[in-house]
Each structure stands twice: as C-alpha cells, then as structure tokens.
Design a protein around this motif. Structure first.
Motif, PDB file in Angstrom:
ATOM      1  N   GLN A   1      -5.091   0.009  -3.144  1.00 24.88           N
ATOM      2  CA  GLN A   1      -5.375   1.318  -2.549  1.00 24.88           C
ATOM      3  C   GLN A   1      -6.297   1.175  -1.339  1.00 24.88           C
ATOM      4  OE1 GLN A   1      -4.366   4.296  -3.215  1.00 24.88           O
ATOM      5  NE2 GLN A   1      -3.438   4.159  -5.254  1.00 24.88           N
ATOM      6  N   ASN A   2      -7.171   0.172  -1.441  1.00 23.47           N
ATOM      7  CA  ASN A   2      -8.174  -0.015  -0.397  1.00 23.47           C
ATOM      8  C   ASN A   2      -7.534  -0.715   0.807  1.00 23.47           C
ATOM      9  OD1 ASN A   2     -10.235  -0.905   1.238  1.00 23.47           O
ATOM     10  ND2 ASN A   2     -11.618  -1.319  -0.479  1.00 23.47           N
ATOM     11  N   VAL A   3      -7.179   0.090   1.808  1.00 25.45           N
ATOM     12  CA  VAL A   3      -6.435  -0.453   2.945  1.00 25.45           C
ATOM     13  C   VAL A   3      -7.262  -1.496   3.691  1.00 25.45           C
ATOM     14  CG1 VAL A   3      -5.260   0.144   5.081  1.00 25.45           C
ATOM     15  CG2 VAL A   3      -5.158   1.694   3.140  1.00 25.45           C
ATOM     16  N   ARG A   4      -8.551  -1.252   3.797  1.00 27.89           N
ATOM     17  CA  ARG A   4      -9.420  -2.196   4.498  1.00 27.89           C
ATOM     18  C   ARG A   4      -9.374  -3.562   3.810  1.00 27.89           C
ATOM     19  NH1 ARG A   4     -13.551  -1.186   7.936  1.00 27.89           N
ATOM     20  NH2 ARG A   4     -13.504   1.021   7.424  1.00 27.89           N
ATOM     21  N   ALA A   5      -9.493  -3.553   2.500  1.00 25.63           N
ATOM     22  CA  ALA A   5      -9.464  -4.814   1.756  1.00 25.63           C
ATOM     23  C   ALA A   5      -8.100  -5.484   1.914  1.00 25.63           C
ATOM     24  CB  ALA A   5      -9.772  -4.552   0.278  1.00 25.63           C
ATOM     25  N   ALA A   6      -7.045  -4.674   1.839  1.00 27.01           N
ATOM     26  CA  ALA A   6      -5.693  -5.234   1.952  1.00 27.01           C
ATOM     27  C   ALA A   6      -5.494  -5.879   3.321  1.00 27.01           C
ATOM     28  CB  ALA A   6      -4.660  -4.123   1.729  1.00 27.01           C
ATOM     29  N   PHE A   7      -5.961  -5.187   4.342  1.00 26.77           N
ATOM     30  CA  PHE A   7      -5.786  -5.709   5.701  1.00 26.77           C
ATOM     31  C   PHE A   7      -6.583  -6.986   5.920  1.00 26.77           C
ATOM     32  CE2 PHE A   7      -3.825  -2.506   8.757  1.00 26.77           C
ATOM     33  CZ  PHE A   7      -3.012  -1.986   7.771  1.00 26.77           C
ATOM     34  N   ALA A   8      -7.731  -7.086   5.251  1.00 31.83           N
ATOM     35  CA  ALA A   8      -8.586  -8.250   5.463  1.00 31.83           C
ATOM     36  C   ALA A   8      -7.963  -9.517   4.901  1.00 31.83           C
ATOM     37  CB  ALA A   8      -9.958  -7.996   4.830  1.00 31.83           C
ATOM     38  N   VAL A   9      -7.134  -9.377   3.901  1.00 30.86           N
ATOM     39  CA  VAL A   9      -6.733 -10.567   3.161  1.00 30.86           C
ATOM     40  C   VAL A   9      -5.245 -10.899   3.268  1.00 30.86           C
ATOM     41  CG1 VAL A   9      -6.253  -9.448   0.951  1.00 30.86           C
ATOM     42  CG2 VAL A   9      -7.255 -11.739   0.978  1.00 30.86           C
ATOM     43  N   ALA A  10      -4.416  -9.892   3.575  1.00 30.24           N
ATOM     44  CA  ALA A  10      -2.971 -10.102   3.474  1.00 30.24           C
ATOM     45  C   ALA A  10      -2.385 -10.733   4.727  1.00 30.24           C
ATOM     46  CB  ALA A  10      -2.272  -8.776   3.190  1.00 30.24           C
TER      47      ALA A  10
ATOM     48  N   ALA B   1     -17.116  -3.840  -8.355  1.00 29.63           N
ATOM     49  CA  ALA B   1     -18.112  -3.699  -7.291  1.00 29.63           C
ATOM     50  C   ALA B   1     -17.644  -4.482  -6.064  1.00 29.63           C
ATOM     51  CB  ALA B   1     -19.455  -4.236  -7.776  1.00 29.63           C
ATOM     52  N   PRO B   2     -17.995  -4.013  -4.853  1.00 31.46           N
ATOM     53  CA  PRO B   2     -17.494  -4.655  -3.617  1.00 31.46           C
ATOM     54  C   PRO B   2     -17.662  -6.168  -3.572  1.00 31.46           C
ATOM     55  CG  PRO B   2     -18.581  -2.610  -3.091  1.00 31.46           C
ATOM     56  CD  PRO B   2     -18.765  -2.795  -4.568  1.00 31.46           C
ATOM     57  N   PRO B   3     -18.803  -6.742  -3.957  1.00 39.50           N
ATOM     58  CA  PRO B   3     -18.885  -8.217  -3.876  1.00 39.50           C
ATOM     59  C   PRO B   3     -17.895  -8.899  -4.814  1.00 39.50           C
ATOM     60  CG  PRO B   3     -20.992  -7.252  -4.582  1.00 39.50           C
ATOM     61  CD  PRO B   3     -20.052  -6.128  -4.396  1.00 39.50           C
ATOM     62  N   VAL B   4     -17.627  -8.251  -5.975  1.00 39.21           N
ATOM     63  CA  VAL B   4     -16.674  -8.833  -6.921  1.00 39.21           C
ATOM     64  C   VAL B   4     -15.269  -8.751  -6.350  1.00 39.21           C
ATOM     65  CG1 VAL B   4     -15.855  -8.811  -9.289  1.00 39.21           C
ATOM     66  CG2 VAL B   4     -18.187  -8.090  -8.781  1.00 39.21           C
ATOM     67  N   VAL B   5     -14.960  -7.644  -5.678  1.00 33.25           N
ATOM     68  CA  VAL B   5     -13.650  -7.511  -5.040  1.00 33.25           C
ATOM     69  C   VAL B   5     -13.476  -8.629  -4.024  1.00 33.25           C
ATOM     70  CG1 VAL B   5     -12.188  -6.080  -3.578  1.00 33.25           C
ATOM     71  CG2 VAL B   5     -13.597  -5.013  -5.348  1.00 33.25           C
ATOM     72  N   GLU B   6     -14.526  -8.869  -3.258  1.00 29.62           N
ATOM     73  CA  GLU B   6     -14.441  -9.912  -2.235  1.00 29.62           C
ATOM     74  C   GLU B   6     -14.161 -11.271  -2.853  1.00 29.62           C
ATOM     75  OE1 GLU B   6     -17.639 -10.227   0.750  1.00 29.62           O
ATOM     76  OE2 GLU B   6     -17.168  -8.104   1.122  1.00 29.62           O
ATOM     77  N   ARG B   7     -14.854 -11.544  -3.961  1.00 26.89           N
ATOM     78  CA  ARG B   7     -14.668 -12.828  -4.635  1.00 26.89           C
ATOM     79  C   ARG B   7     -13.258 -12.924  -5.207  1.00 26.89           C
ATOM     80  NH1 ARG B   7     -16.826 -14.206  -9.508  1.00 26.89           N
ATOM     81  NH2 ARG B   7     -18.243 -12.438  -9.499  1.00 26.89           N
ATOM     82  N   LEU B   8     -12.791 -11.821  -5.794  1.00 24.50           N
ATOM     83  CA  LEU B   8     -11.444 -11.807  -6.359  1.00 24.50           C
ATOM     84  C   LEU B   8     -10.406 -12.083  -5.265  1.00 24.50           C
ATOM     85  CD1 LEU B   8      -9.180 -11.097  -8.366  1.00 24.50           C
ATOM     86  CD2 LEU B   8      -9.582  -8.697  -7.860  1.00 24.50           C
TER      87      LEU B   8
ATOM     88  N   ILE C   1       0.852  -1.184   0.000  1.00 27.55           N
ATOM     89  CA  ILE C   1       0.000   0.000   0.000  1.00 27.55           C
ATOM     90  C   ILE C   1       0.893   1.239   0.000  1.00 27.55           C
ATOM     91  CG2 ILE C   1      -1.912  -1.161   1.165  1.00 27.55           C
ATOM     92  CD1 ILE C   1      -1.025   0.193   3.743  1.00 27.55           C
ATOM     93  N   GLY C   2       0.282   2.386  -0.203  1.00 25.33           N
ATOM     94  CA  GLY C   2       1.044   3.626  -0.235  1.00 25.33           C
ATOM     95  C   GLY C   2       0.298   4.672  -1.026  1.00 25.33           C
ATOM     96  N   PRO C   3       0.668   5.934  -0.810  1.00 21.56           N
ATOM     97  CA  PRO C   3      -0.059   7.005  -1.500  1.00 21.56           C
ATOM     98  C   PRO C   3       0.170   6.994  -3.011  1.00 21.56           C
ATOM     99  CG  PRO C   3       1.807   7.885  -0.253  1.00 21.56           C
ATOM    100  CD  PRO C   3       1.692   6.442   0.106  1.00 21.56           C
ATOM    101  N   ASN C   4      -0.620   7.743  -3.733  1.00 20.59           N
ATOM    102  CA  ASN C   4      -0.450   7.859  -5.184  1.00 20.59           C
ATOM    103  C   ASN C   4       0.946   8.389  -5.488  1.00 20.59           C
ATOM    104  OD1 ASN C   4      -3.788   8.927  -5.191  1.00 20.59           O
ATOM    105  ND2 ASN C   4      -3.081   7.063  -6.171  1.00 20.59           N
ATOM    106  N   GLY C   5       1.583   7.770  -6.456  1.00 25.26           N
ATOM    107  CA  GLY C   5       2.917   8.218  -6.850  1.00 25.26           C
ATOM    108  C   GLY C   5       4.025   7.698  -5.954  1.00 25.26           C
ATOM    109  N   ALA C   6       3.696   6.785  -5.036  1.00 25.75           N
ATOM    110  CA  ALA C   6       4.698   6.269  -4.103  1.00 25.75           C
ATOM    111  C   ALA C   6       5.711   5.370  -4.793  1.00 25.75           C
ATOM    112  CB  ALA C   6       4.014   5.500  -2.980  1.00 25.75           C
TER     113      ALA C   6
END
Ligand code: ATP
Ligand code: MG
Lengths: 242, 301
Positions: free
Chosen positions: A193-202, A167-174, A36-41
C-alpha cells in the motif's frame, strides 16, 4: 530466466464478477516487482490465485517454465512458490518455534537451519520462540509470517502487504532483506500500500485497478507518468518519486 | 463409606477418557461433532470378537487367557484388528460422506450426516450380529483385594492400556512432524496448503488416529462388560461430556474429563443408587456448557 509467468489470469469468488480480470505478470529471477492499487483492486486475489488458494477460471501460471495448471496449493508450494498471506498468516495455536519448524520440515530442511534463517532475518523473534503465535502483537506476527516464507527458500515469493503494522525501521529492514534475496536470484512479488516504500525498493511497479493492470514500469518512469499520478496519486507531480 | 467407588470410577473413567479422546480429536482436527463415534466403537468391539472367534478356534494356544486376566492372545490380535479395521472404516466414511460436507462453511451438514451414519452402522451391526450381548471370554476375572478395595486384573489392564494409548497419541500429536502438520491443517487449511502440507492427507491421518482410538475403546468396553451394537452409542453422552469438560479439542482434557465423569458417575451410584448413573453425565454436560463452555483446558473460542 523467467521465474514466474502469469498470462490472462481470471480469478474471483463465487459471489459476483471476477476480482482479477485478465492479468499478465512476468517476473524474472532476481527481479523485484511491487503491485500497488486501491483497496479492493484485486491485489490479494491476484497473489492468492497464483498461490492456488483461490481458483483461477482462466489463464496460465508458470513457475520456472512449469505449467501449474490445476495443481493444488501444496504442490505449488513444493515447486518453490512461497506466499505470505495478508491475514491469518501464522498458525495461532502453534508456538512460534513450531511455526518455523513446520516450514523447515515441509521444505526438507533441518529444524535448526530453519530457525537460524528466521532469527537471521528477525533476531527479535528469539525470545518469542516458546510462545503461541496467537498471542504475538501485530508486528511480531508479521515478522514471523515473513520469516516462515524465507525458510522454505522459494524460487518465487509472493508477499501480501507484509509491512502492514510494522514500524518504519522494521519495514526498511524487511525490504532490505527482500532486496538482498532478490540479488541472489529470488523473484519477489510484493503487494504494498505504501507507494513510497514500493518505489524505493522495486525494479518494476504494477498498478492494479478494478482487477486489471492499468500501468507498469520502473518506479522512475511511473512517477514521471501523468496518467499514473492521475490514477493513483490524484495529484500530478511529474518527475518526483511519489 | 468405602472408597471402592473411587477405584470403580477411575476404571470406568479411563474407558470414558479413551472414547472422549476420539471425540475431542475429531472435533479438533476435523472440525465437527461426530455423532457416529459410538458406532465406530461398537464396530471395534465386534471386529475383535470376530478375530477371537476365528483365531481362538484355529490356534488353541492363542485362545488361552494371559496371566490372571481373561484376555487371550487372540484378543490382543483382535485389538490390533479392531484399531486397524475401524481406522479403515473411518477412512471410507471420510471419502464417501464427510470429506465434501466438512468443507461447507456451516459444518452442520457433517454433523447431521453423522447421525445418519450412526443409524446406518447400528442397523448393520444388528443385522450382522443381532443385538444379544456377546463376550470375549467365558472366564471370570477374579478380583484382587488390597486394603479393602477390589479391582480385577482385567480392569487394571484396561485402565493401563487406555492411559498408555492416550499418552502415546498425545505425544505423537504434540511433538512429531505429523502431529504438527495435522494441527496446522486443522487450524488454517489455506495457510497449511501454501506451506506445502497436503491438507486432505492430514484429514485422513486424523481419521486413522480417531479410528484407532475408537476401535480400542470398543475392545475395552467389551472386556469389562458386553459386546453389543449399542455399546458405544450408550456412552456417547459421557464421551461428549468428558470431552467438553476437559475442553473440546484437548487430549489431556479428555483424559481428565473422562476420569472426572467416571468418578462422578461412580459416586452418584454409590450414594444415590445406580439409576442416577445416566443422569450424572447429563447434569455435568449442562453445567459445563452453562458455567464454563471452554472446559477446563479449552482454548478460548
Ligand atoms: N473471500 C472473498 N469472498 C468474496 N469476495 C471477496 C473475498 N475476498 C475479496 N473479495 C472481493 O474481491 C475484490 C478484490 O479484493 P482483494 O482482497 O483482492 O483486494 P485488495 O486489492 O487486496 O484490497 P486491499 O488493499 O484492501 O487488501 C473486492 O471487491 C472484495 O470485496
Ligand atoms: Mg489485499
């Protein structure tokens, strides 16, 4: 077993200072790492340099112990390094089917097996097979891009914001699909970019700022780190996942 | 008015389609307008001529004309030599001239270099063979007449070969693994590379197909007319016109464009006089660029 080992990687573009400045990244087989990281990181530049699309000016990259050195991108792909770029990640002039078949052929797999893998992950691609990939919607195109990468059965899979526009459900499936592949031994590097999603899965999260790894650790330890909250979330919320 | 112009136009059009096919494929897969295509065509014409000279003398049986045509067995071998030889020439040009220039963002460097290549190759052909016209055969192809229109067996053979070759290339590029990889590498080299495709090899494969088409185009022009150093360069404008009319990058487009330009030229000659042949392609070229720059089958830019 170490699947991907990056040491002191420096990479960038002809104009200006390097966008990636001495990054170390070690990913074990079966491990799921989110960057993760800001744009242009420099997140995209990091994965592009690993894939061989952007030249590295210093550092080492190893896949399953083998030094990639100055190997061209196509040789890296054949060694089991998969890459889903952030943009222009499907062949617009080829049909969806051709996009899939091409990867299967390059990986030495039957075309039918490739399509089966793709439709297994994203059944909604089935009615689109005959269309040129260039006319797909943003979300459909992202699915195709990820499906292509899965067909090759890589050892290491780099994904640059594959969930953008889904869409969020597709992200979850992916993410669940990637999680399942990691459980079977795939090393996943997910730029997200989505920190919540990253934290949930990584298993581990790396924070990249201005081309350098500022922080790394498990989602729980990062969320508890006030430095992380200051760097990335802006709001200190120790203890709670971001 | 007799419909003879239709037959003449379709036959000339099939030759133009063959040349336009090479031009359009260079544009589609190698991403630049190749202005030395005419010299690749002429090189094919001369390679076949040299083969006919060598083989026809050494093996008299090969020198004899086949059936009602003037085409000999030696010329059939010469056609293969022309295709393979021009493919090799195109690979040399890719290796030593175009490979680096094509990578440049502007793309115009490769186009400019191709002007230089065109002049250099033409000078080479002129010094090796002089600019006086040569012929594959001394014999005359006797026209067949049906319902008031005439065509020679040579013309029919050339038109059939041109159409068959274009169809074959279209099928290979459209439906084979090699064709898919070539199109992928042309569209997005970076994505092709991370898919495992050796983009440099695909460029070479494209040059081989372009060279093959150009070599056979040279033989086709030589069978119907003369072998001269300028034989291809003189048709470069109609080649490009046909390619643009059909939609740059489209092989079926090159076929339809070639036939339409051939028919238009033939019609202009039949109604207004032969001095109008040259202007016809130019008028179509300007009209297409102004009215429908994507051509008939072009993808939107
Ligand atoms: N093709 C390029 N040519 C020159 N500079 C580039 C190019 N691509 C990126 N950069 C620069 O390199 C730096 C890092 O860009 P990069 O795309 O790696 O960031 P990122 O972390 O992926 O950002 P984002 O979250 O917006 O995708 C930026 O300063 C960017 O302007
Ligand atoms: Mg990015």
């Amino acid at each position: 077993m170490t699947a991907l080992e990056v040491r002191g990687l420096v990479a960038g573009y002809e104009s200006g200072a390097p966008a990636v400045r001495g990054v170390d990244l070690v990913v074990r087989a079966g491990e799921f790492v989110a960057v993760i990281g800001p744009n242009g990181a420099g997140k995209s530049t990091l994965v592009r340099a690993i894939a061989g699309v952007v030249p590295a000016s210093a550092g080492e990259i190893r896949v399953a112990g083998q030094d990639l050195g100055k190997l061209p991108a196509y040789r890296r792909a054949r060694l089991g390094l998969g890459f889903v770029p952030q943009t222009e990640n499907v062949f617009a002039a080829l049909s969806v089917r051709e996009n899939l078949v091409l990867v299967a052929e390059c990986a030495g797999r039957p075309a039918a097996a490739g399509i089966e893998v793709a439709l297994g992950a994203f059944p909604e691609l089935a009615p689109l097979l005959g269309r040129p990939a260039g006319v797909l919607s943003g979300g459909e195109r992202q699915r195709l891009a990820v499906a292509r990468a899965l067909i090759a059965q890589p050892r290491v899979l780099l994904l640059d914001e594959p969930s953008a526009g889904l869409a969020p459900p597709v992200v979850e499936r992916l993410l669940a699909t990637l999680r399942a592949l990691a459980a079977e031994g795939l090393a996943v590097v997910l730029v997200e970019q989505n920190v919540r999603a990253a934290f949930a899965v990584a298993d581990r999260v790396e924070l990249l700022v201005a081309g350098e790894c500022r922080l790394a650790g498990s989602p729980a330890s990062l969320a508890a780190d006030p430095a992380f909250a200051a760097h990335y979330l802006g709001v200190p919320r120790p203890g709670a996942p971001a | 008015m007799s419909v003879q112009w239709l037959i003449d136009g379709a036959i000339q059009g099939s030759v133009l389609a063959l040349g336009a096919g090479g031009v359009t494929l260079t544009y589609a897969n190698l991403r630049f307008g190749h202005f030395a295509h005419g010299e690749l065509v002429a090189a094919g014409g001369y390679l076949a001529l040299a083969t006919v000279g060598l083989l026809g003398g050494a093996v008299p049986a090969l020198g004899a004309a086949l059936g009602p045509t003037t085409v000999s067995g030696a010329l059939l071998v010469g056609t293969l030599v022309a295709g393979a030889g021009v493919a090799a020439l195109a690979l040399l040009l890719e290796r030593f001239v175009y490979r680096r220039l094509r990578a440049r963002a502007a793309g115009i460097s490769a186009v400019m270099a191709s002007f230089g290549v065109s002049m250099a190759l033409r000078a080479l052909l002129e010094s090796a063979f002089t600019s006086s016209p040569r012929y594959y055969s001394e014999e005359l192809s006797i026209a067949i007449e049906r319902g008031g229109v005439r065509a020679t067996p040579d013309q029919l053979l050339v038109a059939a070969t041109a159409l068959a070759l274009l169809l074959a290339v279209h099928l290979v590029l459209g439906h084979s693994r090699l064709g898919r990889s070539m199109r992928a590498a042309a569209e997005n080299p970076a994505l092709a590379a991370v898919t495992g495709i050796d983009v440099g090899r695909m460029a070479m494969a494209s040059w081989i197909v372009v060279g093959l088409l150009a070599g056979v185009t040279g033989v086709a022009i030589g069978v119907l007319g003369q072998v001269r150093p300028a034989m291809g360069a003189e048709l470069l404008l109609p080649f490009f016109t046909a390619a643009v009319l059909g939609g740059l990058g489209s092989l079926p487009g090159a076929l339809v464009g070639g036939l339409l330009v051939g028919l238009a030229e033939s019609w202009a000659v039949a109604t207004a006089g032969s001095e109008w042949r040259g202007a016809t392609a130019f008028v179509i070229f300007v009209a297409v660029l102004g009215l429908r720059p994507g051509g008939l089958f072009g993808r939107p830019a």
